[in-house]
Write a protein that holds these residues in place. Structure first.
Motif, mmCIF file in Angstrom:
data_model
loop_
_atom_site.group_PDB
_atom_site.id
_atom_site.type_symbol
_atom_site.label_atom_id
_atom_site.label_comp_id
_atom_site.label_asym_id
_atom_site.label_seq_id
_atom_site.Cartn_x
_atom_site.Cartn_y
_atom_site.Cartn_z
ATOM 1 N N THR A 65 0.821 -1.212 0.000
ATOM 2 C CA THR A 65 0.000 0.000 0.000
ATOM 3 C C THR A 65 0.858 1.266 0.000
ATOM 4 O O THR A 65 0.576 2.219 -0.719
ATOM 5 C CB THR A 65 -0.927 0.021 1.236
ATOM 6 O OG1 THR A 65 -1.783 -1.113 1.178
ATOM 7 C CG2 THR A 65 -1.782 1.280 1.257
ATOM 8 N N LYS A 66 1.925 1.285 0.807
ATOM 9 C CA LYS A 66 2.758 2.497 0.887
ATOM 10 C C LYS A 66 3.397 2.811 -0.469
ATOM 11 O O LYS A 66 3.573 3.975 -0.831
ATOM 12 C CB LYS A 66 3.835 2.352 1.963
ATOM 13 C CG LYS A 66 4.864 1.267 1.698
ATOM 14 C CD LYS A 66 5.914 1.224 2.798
ATOM 15 C CE LYS A 66 6.987 0.183 2.512
ATOM 16 N NZ LYS A 66 8.023 0.158 3.558
ATOM 17 N N ILE A 69 0.716 4.438 -2.633
ATOM 18 C CA ILE A 69 0.534 5.844 -2.250
ATOM 19 C C ILE A 69 1.643 6.694 -2.871
ATOM 20 O O ILE A 69 1.398 7.786 -3.390
ATOM 21 C CB ILE A 69 0.529 5.990 -0.717
ATOM 22 C CG1 ILE A 69 -0.732 5.333 -0.136
ATOM 23 C CG2 ILE A 69 0.585 7.467 -0.312
ATOM 24 C CD1 ILE A 69 -0.739 5.267 1.371
ATOM 25 N N CYS A 72 0.882 7.309 -6.420
ATOM 26 C CA CYS A 72 -0.097 8.392 -6.568
ATOM 27 C C CYS A 72 0.568 9.761 -6.390
ATOM 28 O O CYS A 72 0.253 10.717 -7.102
ATOM 29 C CB CYS A 72 -1.234 8.218 -5.563
ATOM 30 S SG CYS A 72 -2.309 6.813 -5.890
ATOM 31 N N GLU A 73 1.482 9.852 -5.443
ATOM 32 C CA GLU A 73 2.207 11.110 -5.228
ATOM 33 C C GLU A 73 3.026 11.477 -6.460
ATOM 34 O O GLU A 73 3.115 12.654 -6.838
ATOM 35 C CB GLU A 73 3.118 10.988 -4.008
ATOM 36 C CG GLU A 73 2.356 10.888 -2.691
ATOM 37 C CD GLU A 73 3.268 10.620 -1.506
ATOM 38 O OE1 GLU A 73 4.421 10.201 -1.732
ATOM 39 O OE2 GLU A 73 2.833 10.821 -0.367
ATOM 40 N N LEU A 92 -7.646 6.100 -1.809
ATOM 41 C CA LEU A 92 -6.985 6.961 -0.837
ATOM 42 C C LEU A 92 -7.996 7.487 0.173
ATOM 43 O O LEU A 92 -9.072 7.935 -0.194
ATOM 44 C CB LEU A 92 -6.329 8.154 -1.549
ATOM 45 C CG LEU A 92 -5.162 7.831 -2.480
ATOM 46 C CD1 LEU A 92 -4.715 9.081 -3.203
ATOM 47 C CD2 LEU A 92 -4.011 7.245 -1.710
ATOM 48 N N GLU A 96 -5.150 10.794 3.390
ATOM 49 C CA GLU A 96 -4.060 10.531 2.454
ATOM 50 C C GLU A 96 -4.155 11.457 1.250
ATOM 51 O O GLU A 96 -3.156 11.985 0.765
ATOM 52 C CB GLU A 96 -4.085 9.065 2.015
ATOM 53 C CG GLU A 96 -3.630 8.121 3.110
ATOM 54 C CD GLU A 96 -3.972 6.667 2.824
ATOM 55 O OE1 GLU A 96 -4.861 6.429 1.981
ATOM 56 O OE2 GLU A 96 -3.369 5.792 3.442
ATOM 57 N N LYS A 97 -5.379 11.646 0.743
ATOM 58 C CA LYS A 97 -5.560 12.562 -0.390
ATOM 59 C C LYS A 97 -5.120 13.962 -0.007
ATOM 60 O O LYS A 97 -4.425 14.642 -0.754
ATOM 61 C CB LYS A 97 -7.025 12.588 -0.830
ATOM 62 C CG LYS A 97 -7.453 11.389 -1.655
ATOM 63 C CD LYS A 97 -8.746 11.645 -2.384
ATOM 64 C CE LYS A 97 -9.887 11.793 -1.433
ATOM 65 N NZ LYS A 97 -11.182 11.955 -2.133
ATOM 66 N N VAL A 100 -1.304 14.175 0.112
ATOM 67 C CA VAL A 100 -0.695 14.188 -1.212
ATOM 68 C C VAL A 100 -0.827 15.555 -1.861
ATOM 69 O O VAL A 100 0.138 16.151 -2.329
ATOM 70 C CB VAL A 100 -1.336 13.110 -2.111
ATOM 71 C CG1 VAL A 100 -0.902 13.298 -3.562
ATOM 72 C CG2 VAL A 100 -0.948 11.722 -1.637
#
Length: 206
Positions: A65-66, A69, A72-73, A92, A96-97, A100
């Motif tokens: 998962t990390k 993320i 996505c970043e 997310l 988390e959203k 980011v």
């Protein structure tokens, strides 16, 4: 990555392949530890652009998962915020959203307020791509940046863009903290006759 994350990518795979842009992605994925050079080579092997996108997304399905993320970043960092918002809103969490997008916006504000172009991996890739240097010119560029011949040779890559990018990464990693990297980079580009790149990427904006 949990099954739900795998299903999310699988469900939207065809549309993602159509919309995602790979420019600068692999370099940042390697730089942030999501993949190594061997993974990148496997993903790109005997595949056209669409095949590489599909291979990359299938690779991300298997990552923790990390790592997803971070993926996505990186999409946000490469100006693909719309991909995250459109395809991964249920993945997310709101926190988390927020993290980011706030990080991205904060970086933009800092660059704007200080009028300084940060020496990011994406910037180095853009320089390598826009320079379009051949192998001999890349060696000369590396020497101007005060790298040793053996260090430049170790950066070799069948892609001239990646060769240039690796040289710039090596230079960046060797720079002392008190060195004005931007000024040194501008000086080297000027010596290579690449003033247009300095202007295009606003490297000389104070």
């Amino acid at each position: 990555m949990s099954l739900s994350h795998e299903q999310l990518i699988e469900k939207k795979l065809d549309k993602l392949v159509q919309e995602i842009c790979l420019t600068g992605m692999f370099e940042q994925l390697r730089a942030k530890g999501v993949m190594n050079a061997q993974h990148e080579s496997t993903i790109k092997h005997s595949a056209d652009e669409f095949g590489q996108k599909k291979n990359l997304l299938e690779y991300m399905q298997k990552r923790p998962t990390k790592n997803f993320i971070t993926f996505c970043e990186i999409l946000v960092d490469t100006n693909q915020e719309n991909i995250v918002e459109k395809f991964f809103p249920t993945f997310l969490s709101e926190a988390e959203k927020l993290n980011v997008f706030q990080n991205h916006q904060q970086n933009d504000r800092q660059q704007s307020s200080h009028h300084v172009v940060e020496i990011t991996d994406k910037l180095l890739y853009d320089i390598a791509e826009l320079s379009a240097l051949d192998e001999a010119a890349i060696y000369k560029f590396g020497l101007i940046l005060e790298l040793e011949n053996h260090e430049i040779k170790a950066c070799g890559h069948k892609s001239k863009v990646m060769f240039g990018y690796n040289v710039l990464q090596k230079w960046k990693s060797k720079c002392q903290e008190n060195v004005n990297k931007r000024a040194q980079l501008c000086g080297a580009l000027e010596e290579m006759g690449k003033n247009d790149i300095i202007s295009k990427l606003k490297l000389n904006v104070m």
